[in-house]
Design a protein around this motif. Structure first.
Motif, short mmCIF file in Angstrom:
data_model
loop_
_atom_site.label_atom_id
_atom_site.label_comp_id
_atom_site.label_asym_id
_atom_site.label_seq_id
_atom_site.Cartn_x
_atom_site.Cartn_y
_atom_site.Cartn_z
N ARG A 88 141.86 -11.97 43.99
CA ARG A 88 141.93 -13.17 43.14
C ARG A 88 143.18 -13.99 43.46
NH1 ARG A 88 141.31 -12.18 36.91
NH2 ARG A 88 139.45 -11.20 37.75
N GLU A 92 143.04 -17.78 44.28
CA GLU A 92 143.42 -18.71 43.22
C GLU A 92 144.92 -18.78 42.95
OE1 GLU A 92 141.11 -17.69 39.78
OE2 GLU A 92 139.35 -17.16 40.99
N SER A 96 146.84 -17.14 38.42
CA SER A 96 145.49 -16.88 37.90
C SER A 96 145.36 -15.47 37.32
CB SER A 96 144.46 -17.06 39.02
OG SER A 96 144.65 -16.08 40.04
N SER A 99 146.38 -13.94 32.60
CA SER A 99 145.60 -13.52 31.43
C SER A 99 145.12 -12.08 31.57
CB SER A 99 144.40 -14.46 31.24
OG SER A 99 143.56 -14.43 32.39
#
Length: 261
Positions: A88, A92, A96, A99
């Motif tokens: 990821r 991104e 990113s 969270s």
């Protein structure tokens, strides 16, 4: 039931039953209060004198963890999480991950990834993680050393108990009927000293050392993964690097899962 508890029970069972088959009544071993006091309390006192009170007060918690290990996240799951984060982040960016990192249950991984996400220098992040691991090793060493010290002192106090028992027995030379019973009782302290050392405290010390080494390895794998993610390495390279921390069987299982997915 955990391996440590099973092992301790097997050691106790083999010793007691073996003694019984040799004609030793187990009741004699547990009812000799003076011998038990000399070995248990004497050994405890000598061990306490070797450490500060904080170490002594915290060792029971460590022993319970050795006998009943708390549930931890397997290294293979941590590896899979790190590889997913690497994919990821590659697509991104590090931000990113914020969270998902906030929902992580593994504290060390959570803190380390958050440091990376916050934009700290990779060397600073590595220093923090290395210091964390070093401090953890030092904490774990205290409990293992405490158990080892008890295991060293216990046989010596067993000898002291035997000597005291023989002194008491020899004071009754005018009554030969008491000699056999007195000598037998004197060696009960030696039994407890050797058993406490080799059947309890030294195995617990070894288990605590093994648990510490396993946790250190897990954190080192996490550190390797976090630093690789922060530096933007290929997820494939990260995965193969982290797989080297697993046993061959676990590594093959992870590869099989990846191929199936």
């Amino acid at each position: 039931m955990k391996a440590t508890l099973i092992g301790l029970m097997v050691a106790g069972f083999g010793t007691i039953v073996g003694g019984f088959l040799k004609g030793v009544n187990p009741v004699v071993l547990v009812t000799n209060v003076p011998a038990i006091l000399i070995v248990f309390v004497g050994g405890l006192g000598a061990t306490m004198a070797s450490f500060d009170m904080k170490a002594t007060s915290g060792v029971m918690k460590a022993i319970m963890k050795a006998i009943f290990p708390p549930k931890t996240t397997p290294q293979s799951e941590n590896l899979t999480t790190l590889v997913e984060f690497a994919n990821r982040a590659r697509r991104e960016g590090l931000l990113s991950l914020e969270s998902d990192v906030a929902e992580l249950e593994e504290p060390f991984m959570k803190r380390s990834l958050q440091l990376a996400i916050d934009g700290n220098d990779p060397e600073d992040v590595a220093d923090v993680m290395r210091t964390d691991i070093k401090a953890m090793k030092a904490r774990h060493k205290v409990a293992a050393d405490w158990c080892q010290a008890y295991g060293i002192f216990a046989p010596t106090f067993g000898i002291i108990g035997a000597v005291i028992g023989l002194i008491a027995t020899l004071s009754h030379l005018d009554d030969p009927s008491l000699l056999g019973k007195g000598i037998s009782a004197a060696f009960v302290a030696t039994f407890w000293g050797v058993f406490i050392a080799n059947g309890l405290m030294l195995p617990l010390s070894n288990k605590l050392k093994a648990m510490s080494a396993q946790e250190v390895q897990s954190r080192e794998m996490t550190m390797e993964g976090v630093l690789a993610i922060q530096s933007g390495q290929s997820p494939r390279v990260i995965e193969e690097t982290l797989l080297t921390y697993l046993s061959p069987a676990d590594a093959d299982a992870v590869r099989s899962e990846q191929q199936a997915a």
